[in-house]
Design an enzyme around this catalytic site. Structure first.
Site, PDB file in Angstrom:
ATOM      1  N   ASP A  44     -13.992  -1.911   2.281  1.00 60.52           N
ATOM      2  CA  ASP A  44     -13.125  -2.114   3.440  1.00 60.52           C
ATOM      3  C   ASP A  44     -13.923  -1.655   4.672  1.00 60.52           C
ATOM      4  O   ASP A  44     -14.594  -2.474   5.329  1.00 60.52           O
ATOM      5  CB  ASP A  44     -11.824  -1.306   3.230  1.00 60.52           C
ATOM      6  CG  ASP A  44     -10.892  -1.261   4.441  1.00 60.52           C
ATOM      7  OD1 ASP A  44     -11.265  -1.720   5.526  1.00 60.52           O
ATOM      8  OD2 ASP A  44      -9.764  -0.735   4.312  1.00 60.52           O
TER       9      ASP A  44
ATOM     10  N   LYS B 135      -0.937  -0.920  -4.466  1.00 60.15           N
ATOM     11  CA  LYS B 135      -2.174  -0.195  -4.122  1.00 60.15           C
ATOM     12  C   LYS B 135      -1.810   1.252  -3.868  1.00 60.15           C
ATOM     13  O   LYS B 135      -0.934   1.536  -3.049  1.00 60.15           O
ATOM     14  CB  LYS B 135      -2.806  -0.842  -2.891  1.00 60.15           C
ATOM     15  CG  LYS B 135      -3.778   0.032  -2.109  1.00 60.15           C
ATOM     16  CD  LYS B 135      -4.556  -0.801  -1.100  1.00 60.15           C
ATOM     17  CE  LYS B 135      -4.765  -0.060   0.213  1.00 60.15           C
ATOM     18  NZ  LYS B 135      -5.488  -0.889   1.207  1.00 60.15           N
TER      19      LYS B 135
ATOM     20  N   GLU C 141     -11.094   0.655  -3.879  1.00 56.77           N
ATOM     21  CA  GLU C 141     -11.423   0.313  -2.496  1.00 56.77           C
ATOM     22  C   GLU C 141     -12.087   1.494  -1.791  1.00 56.77           C
ATOM     23  O   GLU C 141     -11.567   2.608  -1.816  1.00 56.77           O
ATOM     24  CB  GLU C 141     -10.121  -0.088  -1.786  1.00 56.77           C
ATOM     25  CG  GLU C 141     -10.284  -0.548  -0.355  1.00 56.77           C
ATOM     26  CD  GLU C 141      -8.939  -0.987   0.248  1.00 56.77           C
ATOM     27  OE1 GLU C 141      -7.965  -1.221  -0.509  1.00 56.77           O
ATOM     28  OE2 GLU C 141      -8.862  -1.084   1.481  1.00 56.77           O
TER      29      GLU C 141
ATOM     30  N   ASP D 292      -7.184   2.978  -3.271  1.00 55.73           N
ATOM     31  CA  ASP D 292      -7.949   2.981  -2.016  1.00 55.73           C
ATOM     32  C   ASP D 292      -8.222   4.423  -1.606  1.00 55.73           C
ATOM     33  O   ASP D 292      -7.294   5.194  -1.368  1.00 55.73           O
ATOM     34  CB  ASP D 292      -7.135   2.268  -0.920  1.00 55.73           C
ATOM     35  CG  ASP D 292      -7.899   2.130   0.400  1.00 55.73           C
ATOM     36  OD1 ASP D 292      -9.073   2.543   0.464  1.00 55.73           O
ATOM     37  OD2 ASP D 292      -7.304   1.599   1.369  1.00 55.73           O
TER      38      ASP D 292
ATOM     39  N   LYS E 203     -10.211  -7.449   7.023  1.00 55.38           N
ATOM     40  CA  LYS E 203      -9.264  -7.114   8.091  1.00 55.38           C
ATOM     41  C   LYS E 203      -9.834  -7.690   9.378  1.00 55.38           C
ATOM     42  O   LYS E 203     -10.911  -7.281   9.814  1.00 55.38           O
ATOM     43  CB  LYS E 203      -9.135  -5.602   8.254  1.00 55.38           C
ATOM     44  CG  LYS E 203      -8.419  -4.891   7.128  1.00 55.38           C
ATOM     45  CD  LYS E 203      -8.308  -3.411   7.426  1.00 55.38           C
ATOM     46  CE  LYS E 203      -7.732  -2.664   6.242  1.00 55.38           C
ATOM     47  NZ  LYS E 203      -7.826  -1.204   6.424  1.00 55.38           N
TER      48      LYS E 203
ATOM     49  N   SER F  39       0.853  -1.179   0.000  1.00 56.37           N
ATOM     50  CA  SER F  39       0.000   0.000   0.000  1.00 56.37           C
ATOM     51  C   SER F  39       0.894   1.236   0.000  1.00 56.37           C
ATOM     52  O   SER F  39       1.736   1.385   0.877  1.00 56.37           O
ATOM     53  CB  SER F  39      -0.885  -0.035   1.257  1.00 56.37           C
ATOM     54  OG  SER F  39      -1.655   1.125   1.367  1.00 56.37           O
TER      55      SER F  39
ATOM     56  N   GLY G 131      -4.453  -4.701   5.726  1.00 57.09           N
ATOM     57  CA  GLY G 131      -3.491  -4.508   6.813  1.00 57.09           C
ATOM     58  C   GLY G 131      -3.786  -3.223   7.550  1.00 57.09           C
ATOM     59  O   GLY G 131      -4.499  -2.348   7.043  1.00 57.09           O
TER      60      GLY G 131
ATOM     61  N   LYS H  75      -2.956   4.908  -2.526  1.00 60.18           N
ATOM     62  CA  LYS H  75      -3.943   5.666  -1.768  1.00 60.18           C
ATOM     63  C   LYS H  75      -4.339   6.873  -2.614  1.00 60.18           C
ATOM     64  O   LYS H  75      -3.468   7.528  -3.211  1.00 60.18           O
ATOM     65  CB  LYS H  75      -3.312   6.130  -0.450  1.00 60.18           C
ATOM     66  CG  LYS H  75      -3.050   4.986   0.519  1.00 60.18           C
ATOM     67  CD  LYS H  75      -4.357   4.420   1.028  1.00 60.18           C
ATOM     68  CE  LYS H  75      -4.137   3.515   2.223  1.00 60.18           C
ATOM     69  NZ  LYS H  75      -5.414   3.010   2.764  1.00 60.18           N
TER      70      LYS H  75
HETATM   71  O1  OSB Z   1      -7.493   1.396   4.316  1.00 65.02           O
HETATM   72  O2  OSB Z   1      -6.314  -0.307   3.980  1.00 65.02           O
HETATM   73  C1  OSB Z   1      -6.499   0.739   4.587  1.00 65.02           C
HETATM   74  C2  OSB Z   1      -3.543   1.448   6.892  1.00 65.02           C
HETATM   75  C3  OSB Z   1      -4.192   1.986   7.989  1.00 65.02           C
HETATM   76  C4  OSB Z   1      -5.552   2.142   7.946  1.00 65.02           C
HETATM   77  C5  OSB Z   1      -6.269   1.759   6.814  1.00 65.02           C
HETATM   78  C6  OSB Z   1      -5.625   1.215   5.717  1.00 65.02           C
HETATM   79  C7  OSB Z   1      -4.229   1.080   5.752  1.00 65.02           C
HETATM   80  C8  OSB Z   1      -3.434   0.601   4.632  1.00 65.02           C
HETATM   81  C9  OSB Z   1      -2.102  -0.028   4.957  1.00 65.02           C
HETATM   82  O3  OSB Z   1      -3.735   0.757   3.470  1.00 65.02           O
HETATM   83  C10 OSB Z   1      -2.150  -1.472   4.806  1.00 65.02           C
HETATM   84  C11 OSB Z   1      -0.913  -2.171   5.376  1.00 65.02           C
HETATM   85  O4  OSB Z   1      -0.862  -2.438   6.590  1.00 65.02           O
HETATM   86  O5  OSB Z   1      -0.037  -2.492   4.592  1.00 65.02           O
HETATM   87 MG    MG Z   2      -8.610   0.376   2.857  1.00 66.40          MG
END
Ligand code: OSB
Ligand code: MG
Length: 368
Positions: free
Chosen positions: A239, A161, A214, A189, A263, A135, A291, A163
């Site tokens: 999510d 991925k 996402e 995402d 998750k 991510s 994650g 953001k």
């Molecule tokens: O939306 O997936 C998410 C991290 C913190 C809170 C929300 C998200 C995330 C990530 C990181 O995208 C995922 C990771 O731990 O690699």
């Molecule tokens: Mg997410």
């Protein structure tokens, strides 16, 4: 299962670089660990709450409070026969799923360690390694983002991925496609940053062949996602909205999601996570493991979960050094884009005592 008590430990882990999402920037992870002490074994759980309620309504100080005053005493009084009863005992208490998940994880780890069984085997894993996705946070400028993506691809990550948020979306995806080509498995995402009024804008992502978008809309907006899914061609993946097997069933029925990010913390534990996996599989809905910037403790359990047969897309299960220079456990690494599933009893990993002590900011013992 005879519980003697629980240790709640706060650990401060600096991130290798700031991680920016549409809800904020993290530079350090304040992690709540639970060590469950039973007469048979000890077990570790990791609570995935953030310090403020910006991803979900939960936050770490609230998790400590609800665990200390309500959940841990209730579990102590319950005379559990096993960790599979944790969810039932805590069911009268609404919400606080990340806190529930953390204590269930700790007791499950203790129980499995005592019996010499691994998380992977207990959950029903069918692979001994899982593909690793990464991510990538929002950055100040596209060239920096391209450097970061290039470095992750060089390390072997099999899926990227990005953001996104309004102002950091179409151009960014286009730039990544132009630089790295159409074959890189790519997804985005939004962490709820858009509204249904942005539907035509989001449809502009369709030309880039993304695996999924996402959580574009607010977590409560299941109908909005169902409407959006009829406008954009790229699959919608929820999510934040999916907090239980029930909400997963509703989202699938409504057509609000065609892929699910699972998750365990968000849905109240690994056992509920497995239920969502089973439900999704029955509907032909692919799932992948999300994650929450976990330490090696949470990562170990996520990797085990990601080895179940329905996890057909690479998860956000990246190496320890994606976020941390020093992890609490032996570092997780990727080899040829894959991560090995721990096979030892319980989680198969434990915190390294010297590192744990060095990073600990507070410890509290809760006798039950
Ligand atoms: O939306 O997936 C998410 C991290 C913190 C809170 C929300 C998200 C995330 C990530 C990181 O995208 C995922 C990771 O731990 O690699
Ligand atoms: Mg997410």
């Amino acid at each position: 299962m005879n519980i003697e008590g629980f240790e709640l430990r706060r650990v401060a882990m600096p991130l290798v670089s700031p991680f920016r999402t549409s809800f904020g920037t993290q530079t350090s992870r304040d992690i709540l660990l639970i060590r469950a002490v039973t007469d048979a074994a000890e077990g570790w759980g990791e609570c995935v709450t953030l310090p403020t309620p910006v991803y979900s309504p939960e936050y770490t100080d609230a998790a400590v409070d609800v665990l200390t005053r309500i959940f841990l005493p209730a579990l102590g009084a319950a005379r559990l026969s096993g960790a599979h009863e944790v969810a039932e005992v805590l069911h009268p208490f609404k919400g606080h799923r990340m806190a529930k998940a953390a204590v269930e994880m700790a007791l499950l780890d203790a129980e499995l360690r005592a019996e010499g069984r691994s998380f992977a085997r207990e959950l029903g894993a069918v692979h001994d390694r899982v593909p690793s996705g990464v991510s990538v946070g929002i950055m100040d400028e596209i060239p920096r983002l391209l450097d970061a993506v290039g470095a992750y691809l060089d390390e072997g990550y099999v899926r990227i991925k990005l953001k996104i948020e309004p102002g950091w979306d179409i151009d960014v995806v286009r730039a990544v496609r132009e630089r790295f080509g159409d074959d890189v498995p790519l997804q985005v995402d939004a962490n709820t940053a858009y509204t249904l009024r942005d539907a035509q804008h989001l449809a502009r992502l369709d030309e880039f062949g993304l695996l999924l978008i996402e959580q574009p809309l607010e977590e409560e907006d299941m109908l909005g996602h169902a409407d959006l899914a009829r406008i954009v061609k790229t699959p919608i993946c929820l999510d934040e909205t999916i907090t239980s097997a029930q909400s997963a069933a509703a989202a699938i029925r409504l057509g609000a999601t065609s892929i699910i990010n699972i998750k365990p913390g968000r849905v109240g534990g690994y056992l509920e996570a497995r239920r969502i996996h089973d439900l999704a599989a029955a509907h032909g809905v692919p799932v992948w493991c999300g994650g929450m910037v976990e330490s090696g403790i949470g990562r170990a359990a996520n990797v085990a979960l990601a080895a179940l047969p329905g996890f057909t897309l690479p998860g956000d299960v990246s190496a320890s050094d994606r976020f941390y220079r020093v992890d609490l456990t032996e570092p997780f690494v990727i080899t040829d884009g894959y991560m090995s599933v721990p096979q030892g009893p319980g989680l198969g990993v434990t915190p390294i005592p010297e590192i744990l002590d060095e990073l600990t900011t507070s410890v509290e013992w809760v006798a039950v």
